[in-house]
Design an enzyme around this catalytic site. Structure first.
Site, PDB file in Angstrom:
ATOM      1  N   ASP A 100       0.868  -1.180   0.000  1.00 43.00           N
ATOM      2  CA  ASP A 100       0.000   0.000   0.000  1.00 43.00           C
ATOM      3  C   ASP A 100       0.904   1.228   0.000  1.00 43.00           C
ATOM      4  OD1 ASP A 100      -1.832  -2.063   0.511  1.00 43.00           O
ATOM      5  OD2 ASP A 100      -3.050  -0.827   1.857  1.00 43.00           O
ATOM      6  N   LYS A 164      -6.857   3.499  -3.168  1.00 44.43           N
ATOM      7  CA  LYS A 164      -7.251   3.480  -1.755  1.00 44.43           C
ATOM      8  C   LYS A 164      -7.432   4.914  -1.288  1.00 44.43           C
ATOM      9  CE  LYS A 164      -5.149   2.193   2.719  1.00 44.43           C
ATOM     10  NZ  LYS A 164      -4.005   1.487   3.350  1.00 44.43           N
ATOM     11  N   LYS A 193     -10.278   0.429  -2.289  1.00 37.77           N
ATOM     12  CA  LYS A 193     -10.124   0.165  -0.859  1.00 37.77           C
ATOM     13  C   LYS A 193     -10.441   1.431  -0.076  1.00 37.77           C
ATOM     14  CE  LYS A 193      -6.755  -1.146   2.722  1.00 37.77           C
ATOM     15  NZ  LYS A 193      -5.395  -1.671   3.003  1.00 37.77           N
TER      16      LYS A 193
END
Length: 249
Positions: A100, A164, A193
Site C-alpha cells: 500500500d 485506496k 479500498k
C-alpha cells in the site's frame, strides 16, 4: 419460494474484505503478533503492518490464506521514488504480498502528473515482478475532486491494482462520496479500498455498497462480532441506508 439473495452474505464475506491494520506507531512486537492472531482467527484478507514488522507477519501468516501487507512511503508519500522502490524491494524480499503506497501528494497538487505516474509505475512493476499487488493511497482529504480523479486515472494507467482513499493519519479519512468518485473513475479491472474511519459493520457494508472490495480496519474483532451476530439472527445482508465513516483508524 424465491430465494432472498439479499440474505446471502456470510461472516466469511466480510472477513475477506478486511485488511487488518496494525500501523499505529506505538505498537510493540507483541501487539503485531496479536494482530496476526486476530487475522488468522477470522481469515481476513491481509494484515497490513509497518515495514519493520513484515518478518513477523511472514513468520506468523505462513501457510495461511491471510496475505502479508505493508505500507510504502507512509504516511506522507514524500519519500524519493528510489527510496520507495528500495523499501518495496526489501518488503517483498521478506515475504510481503501486498504493498500500500502513498503517492506523492505534493507533486500531484503541483500538477506534476508525469512524476506521479512514473513513481506508481515503478512500484507497480516492482510489486508485479515479485507476484505481489500494489494499492495506491490517494490521501483524499488533501485533494480536490479534480485531483482525486487525476490520481485515479494515473494509478490505473501506471498499472496499479487498487486505489485506496486514505492512510488513516491525514486530516480526515474515508467518505462515501470519495469511494463513489473513485469507483466511477477507474475501470472494473481496478479495485477500491476504503480506509480511515471504518470502525463497525455498517461502515464496512456501506463501503461495499458503493464499490469497495477492501477496507483497512483496526476494529476487526468488533466488526466480525457484529457480522457473526447478524448472521446467527439471519440479518446479515447488503444495506441501502449508508452509514458515513468518520476520522482515522
Amino acid at each position: 419460494m424465491k430465494e432472498d439473495v439479499s440474505m446471502a452474505l456470510t461472516p466469511k464475506d466480510i472477513a475477506a474484505m478486511l485488511d487488518h491494520s496494525t500501523l499505529q506507531p506505538w505498537l510493540t512486537e507483541d501487539d503485531i503478533r496479536r494482530g496476526c492472531e486476530v487475522a488468522l482467527k477470522y481469515q481476513t484478507a491481509s494484515v497490513c503492518a509497518r515495514p519493520c514488522d513484515v518478518p513477523i507477519l511472514s513468520e506468523m501468516l505462513k501457510g495461511s490464506p491471510v496475505k502479508v501487507c505493508t505500507v510504502i512511503g507512509f504516511p506522507h508519500g514524500a519519500h524519493q521514488t528510489a527510496v520507495k522502490v528500495t523499501e518495496a524491494k526489501q518488503a517483498l524480499a521478506e515475504g510481503c504480498e501486498e504493498l500500500d503506497m502513498v503517492l506523492n501528494i505534493g507533486k500531484l497538487k503541483h500538477g506534476d502528473a508525469d512524476y506521479v505516474e512514473n513513481e506508481i509505475r515503478q512500484l507497480a512493476e516492482t510489486a508485479h515482478a515479485a507476484g505481489a499487488i500494489l494499492k495506491v493511497i490517494l490521501e483524499t482529504c488533501y485533494l480536490t475532486e479534480e485531483e482525486k480523479i487525476l490520481a485515479c486515472h494515473l494509478s490505473e494507467k501506471a498499472g496499479a491494482d487498487f486505489v485506496k482513499t486514505s492512510t488513516g493519519y491525514g486530516s480526515a479519512g474515508c467518505t462515501i462520496e470519495d469511494l463513489k468518485l473513485m469507483r466511477a473513475n477507474v475501470s472494473e479491472a481496478i479495485r477500491i479500498k476504503g480506509s480511515g474511519g471504518i470502525r463497525d459493520l455498517d461502515t464496512v457494508l456501506s463501503a461495499r455498497a458503493v464499490g469497495a472490495s477492501r477496507c483497512g480496519v483496526s476494529a476487526t474483532e468488533k466488526i466480525m462480532a457484529e457480522a457473526e451476530k447478524r448472521y446467527a439472527e439471519g440479518t446479515l445482508k447488503e444495506i441501502e441506508d449508508l452509514k458515513e465513516m468518520s476520522g482515522g483508524y
